[in-house]
Design an enzyme around this catalytic site. Sequence first.
Site: not given
Ligand code: NAD
Length: 342
Positions: A84, A127-129, A158, A162, A200, A228
């Site tokens: 999140g 992630s950049a994290c 987090y 990663k 969010e 950012r």
């Molecule tokens: P999101 O939370 O919208 O999507 C992740 C999905 O994984 C969710 O729909 C959730 O229900 C599903 N999930 C979680 N646990 C689960 C489980 N046990 N079984 C099945 N499904 C499961 O996040 P996002 O923004 O779409 O991010 C997607 C990926 O990209 C993630 O790995 C996130 O860490 C990585 N990421 C995203 C961002 C960003 O800015 N959005 C930045 C860096 C990395």
Amino acid sequence: MKNKTALVLGAGGFIGSHMVKRLKAEGYWVRGVDLKYPEFSDTEADEFVIADLRNQSKVTTVLHLTETYGKGFDEVYQFAADMGGAGYIFTGEHDADVMHNSATINLNVLKSISLFSSPPKIFYSSSACIYPKGNQLDPDNPLCSEDSAYPADPDSEYGWEKLFSERLYRSFARNYDLDVRIARFHNIYGPEGTWEGGKEKAPAAMCRKVAEADSGVIEVWGKGDQTRSFLYIDDCIEAVRRLMHSECVEIINIGSEEMISINNLANMVLDIAGKQIELRNVPGPEGVRGRNSDNALIRKHLKWEYTHSLREGMNKTYLWIASQVDNSKEEKTYGKNTKKNS
Ligand code: NAD
């Protein structure tokens, strides 16, 4: 010839649901898997399986195609994670779940894939994290080149998960001869992303606060000078597809280099909305002081550039979130399934 096939894990989430649309537009046969269906539009996946990927046998099952499609998938996109925005990741309250849930998913996915005689090509979203907090103390000069990841010191659990999972994917790539692609996403945003409820991220939160406010003040977490960069979803999806098509097996940043302070992001949204509302900086989780993508490596390997300026992307995102806010106000006033004029 049969269609190419893709498995999208986390297909009910923001990036996963956009990836499903893109793969369908390219002619793939797609299976999506998630704990939930996408919240904001119907999935375009040919098949959507509701499954908990923390369960190893479920993972093995979804990785297998039916007889019609032969052995296994051509490509797997692993987006599923417990994640999140700052309010979820940086308070410390969810650390154990974030680490356990996401690590378990990644451990399961790799263990199951390693058993295939002809394993799929895998994309993993890092992630950049993962970048060390000591390199991101100066909001004007953060260091986020890929080779600055070590010595490691991410500022959140987090980020540590990663980093562990990056190493896990690379270990399986070496020892089980898997074709793995990894990217570090830098703040991806756009329509159909979570915009309320606590998970969010900053761009969506800002759009919601501005869309909901007509007067008063908008609260911004932290001093507001923390910086950012934010990447529009379509540019992210294009970069991932190019990475999958390329020969590049190095871990690369996928982000924008258009760095902005959080207060200026809020001012940009106010300007887009045509509203004049005071900002107030309040204590809150803010993460590192500065962060910006370094795109030298992705430029070199993939010839990729982002095409949406932050202003263009935020414009589209604000319009979408403002319509969500309007819809939810209508639902509160007239009831969930009642249209105003009916
Ligand atoms: P999101 O939370 O919208 O999507 C992740 C999905 O994984 C969710 O729909 C959730 O229900 C599903 N999930 C979680 N646990 C689960 C489980 N046990 N079984 C099945 N499904 C499961 O996040 P996002 O923004 O779409 O991010 C997607 C990926 O990209 C993630 O790995 C996130 O860490 C990585 N990421 C995203 C961002 C960003 O800015 N959005 C930045 C860096 C990395």
